[in-house]
Design a protein around this motif. Structure first.
Motif, mmCIF file in Angstrom:
data_model
loop_
_atom_site.group_PDB
_atom_site.id
_atom_site.type_symbol
_atom_site.label_atom_id
_atom_site.label_comp_id
_atom_site.label_asym_id
_atom_site.label_seq_id
_atom_site.Cartn_x
_atom_site.Cartn_y
_atom_site.Cartn_z
ATOM 1 N N PRO A 71 23.670 13.913 59.888
ATOM 2 C CA PRO A 71 23.627 12.450 59.719
ATOM 3 C C PRO A 71 22.570 12.008 58.708
ATOM 4 O O PRO A 71 22.798 11.052 57.950
ATOM 5 N N LEU A 72 21.434 12.705 58.664
ATOM 6 C CA LEU A 72 20.391 12.368 57.699
ATOM 7 C C LEU A 72 20.864 12.623 56.270
ATOM 8 O O LEU A 72 20.608 11.831 55.362
ATOM 9 N N ILE A 73 21.547 13.737 56.090
ATOM 10 C CA ILE A 73 22.073 14.080 54.763
ATOM 11 C C ILE A 73 23.083 13.035 54.306
ATOM 12 O O ILE A 73 23.075 12.599 53.138
ATOM 13 N N ARG A 74 23.958 12.612 55.218
ATOM 14 C CA ARG A 74 24.962 11.596 54.870
ATOM 15 C C ARG A 74 24.285 10.300 54.441
ATOM 16 O O ARG A 74 24.691 9.658 53.472
ATOM 17 N N GLN A 75 23.248 9.909 55.173
ATOM 18 C CA GLN A 75 22.528 8.678 54.811
ATOM 19 C C GLN A 75 21.904 8.796 53.424
ATOM 20 O O GLN A 75 21.968 7.860 52.617
ATOM 21 N N ALA A 76 21.289 9.941 53.159
ATOM 22 C CA ALA A 76 20.619 10.130 51.869
ATOM 23 C C ALA A 76 21.625 10.100 50.720
ATOM 24 O O ALA A 76 21.339 9.549 49.649
ATOM 25 N N LEU A 77 22.798 10.686 50.919
ATOM 26 C CA LEU A 77 23.814 10.707 49.865
ATOM 27 C C LEU A 77 24.397 9.318 49.606
ATOM 28 O O LEU A 77 24.828 9.023 48.486
ATOM 29 N N LYS A 78 24.413 8.482 50.619
ATOM 30 C CA LYS A 78 24.897 7.117 50.421
ATOM 31 C C LYS A 78 23.932 6.308 49.557
ATOM 32 O O LYS A 78 24.342 5.420 48.817
ATOM 33 N N ARG A 79 22.647 6.631 49.675
ATOM 34 C CA ARG A 79 21.626 5.865 48.951
ATOM 35 C C ARG A 79 21.340 6.413 47.562
ATOM 36 O O ARG A 79 20.838 5.694 46.698
ATOM 37 N N ASN A 80 21.617 7.696 47.348
ATOM 38 C CA ASN A 80 21.215 8.340 46.098
ATOM 39 C C ASN A 80 22.424 8.853 45.322
ATOM 40 O O ASN A 80 23.231 9.618 45.860
ATOM 41 N N SER A 81 22.512 8.467 44.084
ATOM 42 C CA SER A 81 23.564 8.978 43.209
ATOM 43 C C SER A 81 23.105 10.280 42.574
ATOM 44 O O SER A 81 21.927 10.658 42.654
ATOM 45 N N GLU A 82 24.024 10.962 41.929
ATOM 46 C CA GLU A 82 23.658 12.194 41.231
ATOM 47 C C GLU A 82 22.620 11.899 40.147
ATOM 48 O O GLU A 82 21.664 12.666 39.969
ATOM 49 N N GLN A 83 22.793 10.781 39.460
ATOM 50 C CA GLN A 83 21.863 10.422 38.392
ATOM 51 C C GLN A 83 20.454 10.180 38.935
ATOM 52 O O GLN A 83 19.465 10.650 38.363
ATOM 53 N N SER A 84 20.352 9.456 40.076
ATOM 54 C CA SER A 84 19.022 9.173 40.634
ATOM 55 C C SER A 84 18.346 10.448 41.131
ATOM 56 O O SER A 84 17.127 10.604 40.999
ATOM 57 N N LEU A 85 19.127 11.366 41.671
ATOM 58 C CA LEU A 85 18.566 12.637 42.146
ATOM 59 C C LEU A 85 18.073 13.483 40.975
ATOM 60 O O LEU A 85 17.026 14.135 41.059
ATOM 61 N N GLU A 86 18.841 13.465 39.873
ATOM 62 C CA GLU A 86 18.409 14.197 38.681
ATOM 63 C C GLU A 86 17.102 13.612 38.135
ATOM 64 O O GLU A 86 16.216 14.350 37.672
ATOM 65 N N GLN A 87 16.963 12.286 38.215
ATOM 66 C CA GLN A 87 15.729 11.641 37.754
ATOM 67 C C GLN A 87 14.540 12.056 38.629
ATOM 68 O O GLN A 87 13.425 12.243 38.118
ATOM 69 N N ILE A 88 14.783 12.195 39.930
ATOM 70 C CA ILE A 88 13.704 12.640 40.825
ATOM 71 C C ILE A 88 13.247 14.041 40.431
ATOM 72 O O ILE A 88 12.043 14.327 40.386
ATOM 73 N N LEU A 89 14.208 14.919 40.118
ATOM 74 C CA LEU A 89 13.840 16.279 39.718
ATOM 75 C C LEU A 89 13.044 16.287 38.412
ATOM 76 O O LEU A 89 12.081 17.053 38.259
ATOM 77 N N MET A 90 13.455 15.430 37.475
ATOM 78 C CA MET A 90 12.714 15.353 36.215
ATOM 79 C C MET A 90 11.285 14.876 36.467
ATOM 80 O O MET A 90 10.328 15.418 35.917
ATOM 81 N N SER A 91 11.146 13.863 37.319
ATOM 82 C CA SER A 91 9.814 13.356 37.649
ATOM 83 C C SER A 91 9.003 14.415 38.390
ATOM 84 O O SER A 91 7.783 14.515 38.220
ATOM 85 N N ALA A 92 9.685 15.214 39.203
ATOM 86 C CA ALA A 92 9.004 16.283 39.945
ATOM 87 C C ALA A 92 8.387 17.294 38.983
ATOM 88 O O ALA A 92 7.326 17.869 39.251
ATOM 89 N N GLY A 93 9.039 17.511 37.853
ATOM 90 C CA GLY A 93 8.494 18.413 36.848
ATOM 91 C C GLY A 93 7.173 17.902 36.305
ATOM 92 O O GLY A 93 6.239 18.685 36.059
ATOM 93 N N GLN A 94 7.068 16.583 36.148
ATOM 94 C CA GLN A 94 5.810 15.996 35.680
ATOM 95 C C GLN A 94 4.704 16.116 36.738
ATOM 96 O O GLN A 94 3.540 16.344 36.417
#
Length: 343
Positions: free
Chosen positions: A285-308
């Motif tokens: 259920p937690l995973i489903r909630q997170a996927l509803k809120r986050n698009s592939e693009q937003s998740l990719e942006q988080i990974l890019m920011s994580a690199g910084q």
């Protein structure tokens, strides 16, 4: 036979004592209290000798066999307490425990204390043999929803009354830590005027003993619980958690979410994708909630920011590490963060 921990006192009050008790769980306070009740009942019935066996990686299970088969040196009845550090049992352990269950010795009480036992272990032959001859007491954690009621009951047992606000405040202060809650309630019996607890009483004498882990942080981020997520974040920061550990946990979860999106793109249903990634039923259920809120693009942006953030942790940039980590969490929670990256 299986009973709940809150049924144990009633079971023992019937003047019965089983030859075997299995107390299993990851909540140390309740586990300790159950074992104390069993020990006391055993002493009352003349089991005066206590043998304590600590099971680690080097433990020889034949030691248990020797104690169960040998006569007591000081009395005709003894408690054999076996404390296991993990919930894994090898072939020799299984064989000896199965024998204990199939042929219990009435002049012994075997008290087996373990971490939470998985369903597969509970289906094993040795476990079934022990349960058939004795009592299995699984200890379940008290979740956030039921913790206020548990605290209220504990206060009543201690002779205290409390306002709803006081109970809620104490819940926040000791969240997840029943041992700390029990200790604070004992302290309140000394400080509470007329044995009545208010918010002022809590603020005056109760320390903040909340127990969190990075996994609590991630689960609340997945659930979108902003306030709770920030509370845990600040608590972990104050406790001195390594930023690299927090970054690892965040990026691991983001990569899992991206993998699920990729599997769905390939034609898998979300349920199939989660099975493929071996996601536990409780977390789905937690995973489903997170996927509803986050698009592939937003998740990719988080990974890019994580690199910084990783560069900042390694000293390759002057970005504020904790502000940057908080930024990542807010993005995962689903908060719209306008700035490109915190400094």
């Amino acid at each position: 036979m299986k009973i709940r921990n809150d049924q144990l006192q009633q079971h023992l009050a019937q003047n019965t004592l089983a030859p075997i008790y299995i107390v299993s769980g990851d909540e140390p306070l309740i586990q300790q209290e159950c074992c104390d009740l069993i020990r006391q009942k055993a002493r009352d019935k003349g089991f005066n000798e206590r043998i304590l066996l600590q099971v680690d990686g080097n433990f020889d299970w034949e030691t248990l066999q020797e104690h169960t088969n040998s006569l007591s040196l000081f009395s005709d009845k003894k408690i054999i307490e076996v404390r296991c550090q993990n919930n894994k049992f090898n072939e020799k352990a299984s064989k000896i425990l199965k024998a204990c269950g199939e042929s219990p010795i009435l002049d012994n009480v075997l008290l087996l204390i373990t971490p939470k036992l998985e369903s597969a272990t509970q289906q094993s032959k040795w476990f079934k043999a022990l349960e058939k001859s004795g009592i299995f007491i699984p200890i379940w954690p008290i979740d956030a929803q039921h913790l206020p009621r548990w605290i209220k009951q504990r206060m009543q047992q201690a002779g205290l009354t409390a306002t709803t606000q006081a109970i809620q405040l104490l819940t926040e202060r000791v969240e997840g830590n029943l041992l700390a809650a029990s200790q604070e309630i004992a302290k309140l019996t000394l400080y509470a005027e007329n044995q009545h607890v208010t918010e002022e009483t809590i603020n005056a004498c109760v320390a903040d003993s909340a127990r969190y882990s990075v996994f609590d942080l991630i689960e609340n981020a997945l659930a979108g619980s902003i306030n709770h997520c920030l509370r845990i974040f600040n608590g972990l920061k104050a406790e001195g958690i390594e930023p690299a550990v927090m970054l690892w946990a965040i990026t691991r979860e983001v990569r899992t979410l991206l993998q699920l999106i990729q599997l769905q793109r390939e034609g898998h249903s979300l349920e199939q994708a989660m099975q493929n990634q071996r996601i536990w039923e409780k977390r789905k259920p937690l995973i489903r909630q997170a996927l509803k809120r986050n698009s592939e693009q937003s998740l990719e942006q988080i990974l890019m920011s994580a690199g910084q953030v990783d560069e900042a942790i390694k000293g390759l940039s002057e970005d504020n590490i904790w502000s940057s980590l908080q930024f990542l969490l807010l993005k995962l929670v689903g908060v719209s963060v306008t700035q490109d990256f915190p400094q």
